[in-house]
Design an enzyme around this catalytic site. Structure first.
Site: not given
Length: 130
Positions: A104, A106
């Site tokens: 991920r 972000c």
């Protein structure tokens, strides 16, 4: 040959793009989803928690239309308008990704379409591709 993925269970594209594309090798590239309610095309009412939930529900619906599921996601990119919302987003995200969580990124961004607070895109494998 690439396959266009589309479902009425997620918001229709608001520009010249597809909800998702399944590549010939089995990878599924889902376009960034903002917290639009599929039936109305409007941003879901509520704050960051409601918006994160709607985005993840939209992603789940698109993956299901492609014959996949959230468990097959290998990479996500999360765009949030306020990095101060990171903990709240993380708590919602953890309800959808519980085991073997995807890679991920972000990042905080200055603005998102329709003044959304969050947008997420994903890359997943198809069931057949596993």
């Amino acid at each position: 040959m690439n396959k266009v993925i589309s479902t009425k269970r997620a918001p229709q594209a608001i520009g010249p793009y597809s909800q998702a594309i399944q590549a010939a090798g089995g990878l599924i590239f889902v376009s960034g989803q903002i917290p639009l309610v599929p039936e109305t095309g409007e941003i879901v009412a509520g704050g960051i928690e409601a918006q994160a939930t709607q985005v993840l529900n939209n992603l789940q619906a698109i993956l299901e239309a492609a014959g996949s599921k959230l468990e097959n996601v290998v990479k996500t990119t999360v765009y949030i308008k306020n990095i101060g919302d990171f903990a709240a987003v993380n708590a919602i995200y953890a309800k959808y990704f519980t085991e073997n969580c995807p890679a991920r990124v972000c990042v905080e961004v200055s603005n998102l379409p329709k003044a959304a607070l969050i947008e997420i895109d994903v890359i997943a494998t198809s069931e057949a591709g596993l």
